[in-house]
Design an enzyme around this catalytic site. Structure first.
Site, PDB file in Angstrom:
ATOM      1  N   GLU A 135     -86.767  33.656   2.758  1.00 14.28           N
ATOM      2  CA  GLU A 135     -85.982  35.294   2.911  1.00 14.28           C
ATOM      3  C   GLU A 135     -86.690  35.965   1.602  1.00 14.28           C
ATOM      4  O   GLU A 135     -86.536  35.499   0.286  1.00 14.28           O
ATOM      5  CB  GLU A 135     -84.679  35.030   2.673  1.00 14.28           C
ATOM      6  CG  GLU A 135     -83.959  36.478   3.006  1.00 14.28           C
ATOM      7  CD  GLU A 135     -82.440  36.313   3.238  1.00 14.28           C
ATOM      8  OE1 GLU A 135     -82.036  37.015   4.191  1.00 14.28           O
ATOM      9  OE2 GLU A 135     -81.906  35.463   2.685  1.00 14.28           O
ATOM     10  N   ALA A 274     -78.192  29.045  -1.425  1.00 11.42           N
ATOM     11  CA  ALA A 274     -78.281  28.406   0.156  1.00 11.42           C
ATOM     12  C   ALA A 274     -79.031  29.234   0.994  1.00 11.42           C
ATOM     13  O   ALA A 274     -79.205  30.692   0.631  1.00 11.42           O
ATOM     14  CB  ALA A 274     -76.894  27.898   0.724  1.00 11.42           C
ATOM     15  N   GLU A 276     -79.509  30.239   5.381  1.00  8.35           N
ATOM     16  CA  GLU A 276     -78.786  30.162   6.602  1.00  8.35           C
ATOM     17  C   GLU A 276     -80.108  29.670   7.722  1.00  8.35           C
ATOM     18  O   GLU A 276     -79.582  30.052   8.889  1.00  8.35           O
ATOM     19  CB  GLU A 276     -78.240  31.238   7.175  1.00  8.35           C
ATOM     20  CG  GLU A 276     -78.949  32.535   7.345  1.00  8.35           C
ATOM     21  CD  GLU A 276     -79.208  33.459   6.197  1.00  8.35           C
ATOM     22  OE1 GLU A 276     -79.227  34.555   6.276  1.00  8.35           O
ATOM     23  OE2 GLU A 276     -78.958  33.031   5.084  1.00  8.35           O
ATOM     24  N   GLU A 308     -72.913  30.041   4.760  1.00  5.53           N
ATOM     25  CA  GLU A 308     -74.048  29.732   5.532  1.00  5.53           C
ATOM     26  C   GLU A 308     -73.801  29.607   6.994  1.00  5.53           C
ATOM     27  O   GLU A 308     -74.402  30.009   8.000  1.00  5.53           O
ATOM     28  CB  GLU A 308     -74.729  28.677   4.882  1.00  5.53           C
ATOM     29  CG  GLU A 308     -75.048  28.869   3.584  1.00  5.53           C
ATOM     30  CD  GLU A 308     -75.917  30.164   3.217  1.00  5.53           C
ATOM     31  OE1 GLU A 308     -76.811  30.605   3.960  1.00  5.53           O
ATOM     32  OE2 GLU A 308     -75.635  30.753   2.052  1.00  5.53           O
ATOM     33  N   HIS A 311     -73.211  32.840   8.956  1.00  3.08           N
ATOM     34  CA  HIS A 311     -74.421  33.456   9.420  1.00  3.08           C
ATOM     35  C   HIS A 311     -75.038  32.934  10.615  1.00  3.08           C
ATOM     36  O   HIS A 311     -76.033  33.825  11.365  1.00  3.08           O
ATOM     37  CB  HIS A 311     -75.483  32.991   8.285  1.00  3.08           C
ATOM     38  CG  HIS A 311     -75.542  33.926   6.906  1.00  3.08           C
ATOM     39  ND1 HIS A 311     -75.607  35.183   7.300  1.00  3.08           N
ATOM     40  CD2 HIS A 311     -75.654  33.495   5.585  1.00  3.08           C
ATOM     41  CE1 HIS A 311     -75.584  35.793   5.954  1.00  3.08           C
ATOM     42  NE2 HIS A 311     -75.501  34.715   4.880  1.00  3.08           N
TER      43      HIS A 311
END
Length: 858
Positions: A135, A274, A276, A308, A311
């Site tokens: 990401e 973190a 997802e 997460e 998500h």
């Protein structure tokens, strides 16, 4: 980063032209071990087959790939010359057919920056570990693709890996004839695909649930970490929170978890908290605790696990069309993390942490010159990278909490359920969510969205109390104000609480009224006639997002009786308001640190206590008048030592005070105590000086010249692990030597040899508040270097350097002028780079205003 950007306009044009039917990705990761085979980056083979349609046959477009080399490209069976169609970040695709097949055979590079396919060598045992992190747009560093969130497709991965390794991806996998093959995914975006590979320690469990239609849902659970961390891995607690979260979200979302298995990997040198990835969530391995930590650390980990997990529905099942609506996943996940934490786990005081810690992040971000509406204007990928910020996460979550108070929890959750069912495996914009909320609540969401989602800035709410001749409230009003730069006044659903002292001396609420604040002044009619309060809390229960202010009586009460407040949330809200006043130069820093020294020892909530320690340290370092700074630091160190000795033996409060004492230690007696605790000649009942605490004690000793390189090397020999290596690097960088600082600067700014984790550790050690004079020469060097660093390094490393090395300890008008001069001379610099410098400038200007306020206090 040249040539690697993607604009919103380009993405929209490509999405209108193309639709993707599926990917087949084959990775050969056997090159991760052994000799790299010569000069240049270590690479792996990546072969991608992507099938896609084109709405305008004959048109041209492009695919994304960042790789050192491309061996072969074919489009619809026609071989293309890589030298003609590949420019280092894009593959030109001309004369497209209605239905197309693209095959790309590339040599992609392993990463040392946490972007793409990250490769880590464990110094403890030499084992190699891989994981991916994408990401917003780094999947193109691993395989050729169409790198934008609204071109979703199913994926099939196959991976060849070194013998003895295990490989995981989004779907379930099995090893056949030396190849790991994974089940096809549901349609998902490129940035949430994932591969994890290596000799990870892996633990399994199962989640089971009977759905409303009588069918049984079974989700295989897995959790993994490096072998070296296995003795510290409390997988049972991770699985407990995971199962509690799955129960909670199934109870409230009415949409079964759609991605099959649920693996969670705790990986080294991770840039984020973190990620997802559906079926394969990744976390920073620091969530595995090598030593004793407080309950707040376990709560923080549980919150991230649940964030997460949320998500999987908000972001993975339904995904924003472009990064403008990043909040559609991050704000919801941040809110749902706290909502489920309180509703499903042992951390029932999670809203206190939210009010005290998450909102502090939002308040800071919302007062920077780079503040933006929650629905932001994201022009390109560099904008997107920087918008993973306190606005998108914490302010967005705060606003959603306000929305729940506005429309009601039932209407809010029913809206979420309709949203999932209506847009499953699709992409959405703001209007798609507002339409379902209007259906379920019956309210006009347009006006609410314009005020809360489409404007920037934070309002302040101040009580005005008029008493009658009998000493009762004649009128209580809430005054709303906004900054000149962002003058929007918003509707707020608030609870106004009245507090007074009891005969026992405690400060307790005796009246409360909920009301809608709208406009510049709102009278709370329900509280007329109530007894005169000693404290008015205008955002009692923390329903809205605002800066809370106090009238003179309330502030005087807090100065004397803050520790007597019995309600922990009310207490946390008051502390947060006082810290905001300090940052806004309305309360002298000396007054804030005095309040902490007087009342923090009575704070029951460990997370609030640790936040107070951080705020007090910041007040002393950044907001205290320079002529008082040394004395302020001494008082904090003395107070920390007293708090350490007064805390209960073996308590988490004792541990928090020990860490605070280490950070504030600044005198020979302090260093002697730390050294004695390290060598065992002095012990404190209940305080276990484990390995993590040893490093925490060593850093101030190194920074003040008490622990030399030999001593630090001895500690590394004792803790020769990946974690120990990071601590060692940080402590070495902290030493008060001009030669050390020059070496650190060269390693971070002039070289790209260090991994992302060691860059972070070096920067952390380099910048010590006790070394202002030693760091002074680097202010000029910083401004000379940052544009080159930004252009040559990855965006993650660029962000770390530009933020971390800004000369914030050279807190003078001269540094502010130098910053302004750079901004004036570099108006054409990358907008993302200018944003980072503007934010650091704002922090510096705020510090100078705070220092002036502290000076004026006499």
């Amino acid at each position: 980063m040249p040539g690697e950007n993607l604009t919103r306009d380009e993405a929209r044009e490509r999405a209108a032209l193309l639709s993707v039917d599926g990917y087949e990705v084959s990775l050969d990761l056997r090159s991760a071990v052994g000799d790299s085979g010569g000069e240049g980056p270590r690479t792996f083979r990546s072969v991608t087959t992507v099938r896609f349609r084109c709405a305008e046959p004959g048109a041209s477009s492009f695919a994304d790939l960042i790789a050192p080399g491309v061996t072969a490209v074919s489009l619809n069976g026609r071989d293309l010359d890589p030298g003609q169609v590949f420019d280092g970040s894009r593959l030109l695709l001309e004369d497209l057919a209605a239905e197309n097949e693209l095959v790309v055979d590339a040599q992609c590079a392993y990463s040392r920056t946490g972007e793409g396919m990250h490769r880590f060598v464990d110094p403890e045992d030499g084992e190699v570990y891989l994981y991916t992190q994408y990401e917003p747009a780094d999947a193109r560093r691993v395989f050729a693709n169409f790198e934008q969130p609204d071109l979703k497709a199913p994926y099939r991965f196959e991976v060849r890996a070194p013998e003895g390794w295990t490989v995981w991806s989004n779907g379930a996998g099995e090893l056949t004839d030396g190849v790991w093959r994974f089940a096809e995914t549901k349609p998902i975006s490129t940035y949430i695909t994932c591969v994890v590979a290596g000799p990870y320690h892996y633990v399994t469990d199962t989640y089971e649930r009977v759905l409303e239609d009588g069918t049984r849902l079974e989700i295989p659970l897995g959790a993994m970490c490096r072998k070296g961390l296995a003795p510290h891995f409390d997988a049972d607690d991770v699985f407990l929170v995971t199962k509690q979260g799955l129960d909670f979200f199934h109870d409230h979302f009415d949409y079964p978890y759609p991605f099959g298995k649920y693996d969670q990997a705790f990986v080294p040198e991770y840039n984020l908290g973190a990620m997802e990835n559906p079926g394969m969530v990744t976390f920073r391995e620091e969530f595995i605790f090598r030593g004793k930590v407080t309950r707040a650390s376990y709560e923080g980990r549980a919150n991230v696990v649940l964030h997460e997990m949320a998500h999987m529905w908000f972001g993975d099942l339904v995904t924003m069309e472009w990064w403008d609506d990043l909040w559609l996943k991050e704000s919801f996940a941040d809110f749902m993390g706290a909502f489920s934490l309180v509703g499903a786990t042992r951390f029932t005081d999670g809203w206190i942490t939210f009010a005290n810690r998450r909102k502090a992040w939002a308040y800071r971000a919302d007062q920077l010159p780079s503040t933006h509406p929650i629905t932001a204007d994201i022009r390109d990928l560099q904008d997107a990278k920087l918008n993973f910020d306190g606005i998108t996460y914490a302010k967005g979550a705060s606003v959603l909490k306000q929305l729940v108070a506005y429309v009601g929890q039932d209407a809010f959750l029913e809206g979420a359920r309709r949203y999932f069912k209506r847009h499953a495996y699709g992409n959405t914009r703001l209007g798609d969510l507002l339409s379902v909320l209007e259906e379920t609540s019956g309210r006009d969401m347009g006006a609410w969205a314009r005020s809360w989602l489409q404007t920037a800035g934070v309002n302040s709410l101040t009580p005005q109390v008029l008493l009658n001749a009998d000493g009762r409230i004649d009128e209580l009003a809430v005054v709303q104000e906004a900054a000149e730069s962002h003058p929007e006044l918003r509707p707020h659903r608030v609870a106004v609480g009245l507090y007074r002292r009891t005969e026992a001396g405690t400060l307790e609420r005796y009246a409360q009224a909920e009301t809608d604040v709208d406009g510049a002044r709102t009278v709370v009619t329900e509280l007329a006639g109530a007894d005169a309060p000693e404290l008015v809390l205008v955002n009692d229960d923390d329903l809205t997002y605002c800066k809370t202010r106090f009238d003179e009586t309330s502030l005087a009460t807090l100065r004397e009786h803050l520790g007597a407040l019995t309600d922990p949330l009310a207490r946390a809200l008051c502390w947060s308001a006082l810290w905001n006043m300090t940052r806004d130069a309305l309360l002298p820093a000396r007054d804030f640190t005095d309040l902490v020294l007087r009342f923090a020892g009575r704070e029951s909530d460990i997370g609030v206590l640790q936040m107070l320690h951080a705020w007090a340290e910041s007040a002393a370092v950044h907001y205290t008048a320079p002529e008082r700074r040394e004395r302020a630091g001494r008082r904090l160190a003395e107070g920390a030592a007293a708090g350490l000795r007064a805390a209960g033996a073996g308590s988490e409060h004792q541990l928090a005070w020990a860490r605070f004492f280490a950070r504030t230690a600044d005198a020979p007696a302090d260093f002697e105590l730390l050294s004695s605790l390290l060598d065992g000649t002095v012990t404190l009942p209940g305080l276990e000086v484990d390995q993590e605490l040893r490093w925490a004690f060593l850093e101030p000793l190194a920074a003040h010249g008490v622990a030399d390189e030999k001593r630090l090397d001895e500690e590394l020999a004792r803790d020769d692990t990946a974690s120990g290596k990071r601590h060692h690097v940080r402590c070495l960088a902290a030493r008060p030597s001009a030669a050390v600082k020059a070496q650190c600067w060269a390693r971070v700014v002039e070289s790209d040899a260090l991994s992302n984790a060691l860059v972070e550790a070096t920067i952390s050690g380099f910048a010590q508040p006790s070394q202002r004079d030693l760091l002074a020469p680097y202010a000029e060097k910083y401004f000379a270097a940052i544009e080159r660093v930004w252009s040559e390094r990855s965006i993650q490393i660029g962000m770390d350097v530009v933020r971390g090395l800004f000369p914030s300890f050279q807190d003078s008008q001269a540094t502010l002028d130098a910053t302004d001069a750079w901004l004036t001379a570099h108006e054409d610099a990358a907008p993302a780079l200018r944003r980072l410098v503007l934010e650091s400038r704002d922090d510096l200007a705020r510090a100078l205003r705070g220092q002036a306020c502290d000076t004026a206090a006499g």
